[in-house]
Design a protein around this motif. Structure first.
Motif, PDB file in Angstrom:
ATOM      1  N   GLY A 162      -2.388   8.116 -13.826  1.00  0.00           N
ATOM      2  CA  GLY A 162      -2.489   9.408 -13.133  1.00  0.00           C
ATOM      3  C   GLY A 162      -2.185   9.347 -11.644  1.00  0.00           C
ATOM      4  N   ALA A 163      -1.895   8.139 -11.104  1.00  0.00           N
ATOM      5  CA  ALA A 163      -1.598   8.053  -9.664  1.00  0.00           C
ATOM      6  C   ALA A 163      -0.196   7.495  -9.481  1.00  0.00           C
ATOM      7  N   ARG A 164       0.361   7.667  -8.270  1.00  0.00           N
ATOM      8  CA  ARG A 164       1.699   7.130  -8.023  1.00  0.00           C
ATOM      9  C   ARG A 164       1.638   5.614  -7.829  1.00  0.00           C
ATOM     10  N   ALA A 165       2.702   4.941  -8.198  1.00  0.00           N
ATOM     11  CA  ALA A 165       2.739   3.476  -8.089  1.00  0.00           C
ATOM     12  C   ALA A 165       2.641   3.062  -6.618  1.00  0.00           C
ATOM     13  N   VAL A 166       1.916   1.960  -6.378  1.00  0.00           N
ATOM     14  CA  VAL A 166       1.671   1.492  -5.010  1.00  0.00           C
ATOM     15  C   VAL A 166       2.250   0.081  -4.866  1.00  0.00           C
ATOM     16  N   VAL A 167       2.829  -0.222  -3.687  1.00  0.00           N
ATOM     17  CA  VAL A 167       3.405  -1.552  -3.438  1.00  0.00           C
ATOM     18  C   VAL A 167       2.269  -2.572  -3.245  1.00  0.00           C
ATOM     19  N   ALA A 168       2.376  -3.697  -3.959  1.00  0.00           N
ATOM     20  CA  ALA A 168       1.353  -4.740  -3.858  1.00  0.00           C
ATOM     21  C   ALA A 168       1.505  -5.504  -2.544  1.00  0.00           C
ATOM     22  N   ALA A 169       0.460  -6.197  -2.131  1.00  0.00           N
ATOM     23  CA  ALA A 169       0.485  -6.940  -0.863  1.00  0.00           C
ATOM     24  C   ALA A 169       1.090  -8.333  -1.062  1.00  0.00           C
ATOM     25  N   GLY A 189       0.807  -1.223   0.000  1.00  0.00           N
ATOM     26  CA  GLY A 189       0.000   0.000   0.000  1.00  0.00           C
ATOM     27  C   GLY A 189       0.835   1.267   0.000  1.00  0.00           C
ATOM     28  N   ASP A 190       2.157   1.155   0.346  1.00  0.00           N
ATOM     29  CA  ASP A 190       3.017   2.359   0.314  1.00  0.00           C
ATOM     30  C   ASP A 190       3.082   2.897  -1.108  1.00  0.00           C
ATOM     31  N   ARG A 191       3.155   4.227  -1.184  1.00  0.00           N
ATOM     32  CA  ARG A 191       3.270   4.828  -2.512  1.00  0.00           C
ATOM     33  C   ARG A 191       4.742   5.068  -2.833  1.00  0.00           C
ATOM     34  N   LEU A 192       5.151   4.731  -4.028  1.00  0.00           N
ATOM     35  CA  LEU A 192       6.530   4.991  -4.446  1.00  0.00           C
ATOM     36  C   LEU A 192       6.656   6.447  -4.884  1.00  0.00           C
ATOM     37  N   PRO A 193       7.871   6.989  -4.891  1.00  0.00           N
ATOM     38  CA  PRO A 193       8.044   8.343  -5.422  1.00  0.00           C
ATOM     39  C   PRO A 193       7.562   8.399  -6.872  1.00  0.00           C
ATOM     40  N   SER A 194       7.204   9.580  -7.333  1.00  0.00           N
ATOM     41  CA  SER A 194       6.826   9.727  -8.738  1.00  0.00           C
ATOM     42  C   SER A 194       8.042   9.367  -9.596  1.00  0.00           C
ATOM     43  N   THR A 195       7.795   9.013 -10.849  1.00  0.00           N
ATOM     44  CA  THR A 195       8.937   8.655 -11.716  1.00  0.00           C
ATOM     45  C   THR A 195       9.893   9.843 -11.830  1.00  0.00           C
ATOM     46  N   ARG A 196       9.324  11.064 -11.829  1.00  0.00           N
ATOM     47  CA  ARG A 196      10.183  12.253 -11.933  1.00  0.00           C
ATOM     48  C   ARG A 196      11.120  12.349 -10.720  1.00  0.00           C
ATOM     49  N   ALA A 197      10.533  12.211  -9.505  1.00  0.00           N
ATOM     50  CA  ALA A 197      11.338  12.336  -8.288  1.00  0.00           C
ATOM     51  C   ALA A 197      12.367  11.202  -8.209  1.00  0.00           C
ATOM     52  N   PHE A 198      11.934   9.981  -8.536  1.00  0.00           N
ATOM     53  CA  PHE A 198      12.848   8.835  -8.464  1.00  0.00           C
ATOM     54  C   PHE A 198      14.016   9.033  -9.434  1.00  0.00           C
ATOM     55  N   ALA A 199      13.682   9.523 -10.649  1.00  0.00           N
ATOM     56  CA  ALA A 199      14.720   9.736 -11.661  1.00  0.00           C
ATOM     57  C   ALA A 199      15.734  10.763 -11.165  1.00  0.00           C
ATOM     58  N   ALA A 200      15.234  11.832 -10.538  1.00  0.00           N
ATOM     59  CA  ALA A 200      16.145  12.877 -10.056  1.00  0.00           C
ATOM     60  C   ALA A 200      17.051  12.317  -8.961  1.00  0.00           C
ATOM     61  N   GLU A 201      16.469  11.495  -8.058  1.00  0.00           N
ATOM     62  CA  GLU A 201      17.251  10.908  -6.969  1.00  0.00           C
ATOM     63  C   GLU A 201      18.367  10.006  -7.490  1.00  0.00           C
ATOM     64  N   TRP A 202      18.058   9.221  -8.523  1.00  0.00           N
ATOM     65  CA  TRP A 202      19.012   8.233  -9.028  1.00  0.00           C
ATOM     66  C   TRP A 202      19.911   8.775 -10.134  1.00  0.00           C
ATOM     67  N   GLY A 203      19.638  10.015 -10.569  1.00  0.00           N
ATOM     68  CA  GLY A 203      20.398  10.546 -11.699  1.00  0.00           C
ATOM     69  C   GLY A 203      20.123   9.730 -12.956  1.00  0.00           C
TER      70      GLY A 203
END
Ligand SMILES: Cc1ncc(COP(=O)(O)O)c(C=O)c1O
Length: 283
Positions: free
Chosen positions: A67-74, A29-43
């Motif tokens: 349109g929503a952020r990716a969510v961790v599956a159970a 159920g945790d939301r992952l960072p947006s692809t934009r934020a993740f990309a910036a973090e990882w360069g």
């Protein structure tokens, strides 16, 4: 090359996210960072991160809704007390795999060294990017009416072009049917090893020589017979009986000498007399 690098980064991202999920750092159920934020973090590029997220979605690790952020599956977190993922080699391996495991690992890259004497790296600035881009655009626009598996021996257009090149550059007279396109020298050596050697067969290898060629033949079960090299290349006066000899005559690896014409003749005479094959690594 750019694609290969992107694939490598995407694989690292996938492994890192899976590890976070298995270890419980990411909960269902945790939301992952947006692809934009993740990309910036990882360069990394957003395309790479999106590809990694999509792969995790396909494997059931993430749930992606438009349109929503990716969510961790159970159901993927590690149960308490469950052992961490083992990195030990699996049991019940084939003799081939056991020989591979017994080979020495590649030398570690040494961080912080004063000088880098590693051979073979090229300057990125020398790569002809505009010409490469023009050629790949031209090739991609020439796609056929149907896209299907190609010839397992390699594209016939490429083999025809190589036939001309081999004749011009190396004086080799062959037909395209005698050319097989491989994915780097290791695949070529592996094919030679499997076609020409049986376990226990001796093979001649230059001493010093190219360790990865030795590995390919040893993995097939061949027994290395090192033969000394001097300023004229391989010492052909002392060739032992063997099924094949793997040589670098135009530029000995690693000493750089060129095999003299006399020695080339005696190498050929040895192969004819003993029925051995010569594998030339013309790197
Ligand atoms: C002797 C020798 N053979 C083959 C290769 C590599 O060939 P490939 O790039 O096709 O794997 C190298 C090195 O980089 C080499 O030194």
């Amino acid at each position: 090359m750019v694609q290969l690098e992107q694939d490598r980064v995407a694989r690292r991202i996938i492994a890192a996210i899976k590890e976070q999920i298995h270890s419980g750092a990411y909960q269902p159920g945790d939301r992952l960072p947006s692809t934009r934020a993740f990309a910036a973090e990882w360069g990394a590029s957003r395309t790479t991160v999106t590809a990694a997220y999509n792969q995790l979605n396909a494997e059931g690790y993430l749930i992606i809704r438009h349109g929503a952020r990716a969510v961790v599956a159970a159901g993927l977190e590690r149960a308490t007390g469950e052992a961490p993922v083992s990195t030990a080699p699996p049991r019940n391996l084939s003799a081939f795999a056991r020989r591979l495991l017994a080979l020495p690992p590649p030398p570690e890259q040494q961080p912080g060294k004063v000088a880098d004497f590693r051979y073979g790296d090229l300057s990125g600035a020398d790569f002809p990017v505009p010409a490469w881009r023009r050629a790949s655009n031209k090739a991609i626009l020439r796609r056929g009416a149907r896209l299907r598996y190609g010839d397992p021996q390699g594209s016939s257009a490429l083999r025809v072009a190589l036939q001309g090149y081999l004749w011009r550059a190396r004086g080799i007279n062959c037909v395209p049917d005698q050319i097989v396109i491989v994915n780097g020298s290791q695949q070529g050596l592996d094919l030679c090893a499997r076609l020409l050697l049986d376990p226990g067969n001796p093979f001649v290898i230059e001493n010093p020589g190219y360790p990865l060629a030795r590995h390919a033949f040893a993995a097939a079960g061949g027994v290395a017979v090192p033969v000394a090299v001097d300023a004229d290349g391989l010492r052909t006066d002392a060739l032992p009986p063997a099924r094949l000899a793997c040589v670098t005559p135009s530029h000995q690896f690693p000493l750089g000498s060129v095999l003299s014409a006399t020695r080339r003749r005696s190498l050929l005479a040895w192969a004819t007399a003993t029925g051995a094959y010569i594998v030339e690594d013309d790197y």
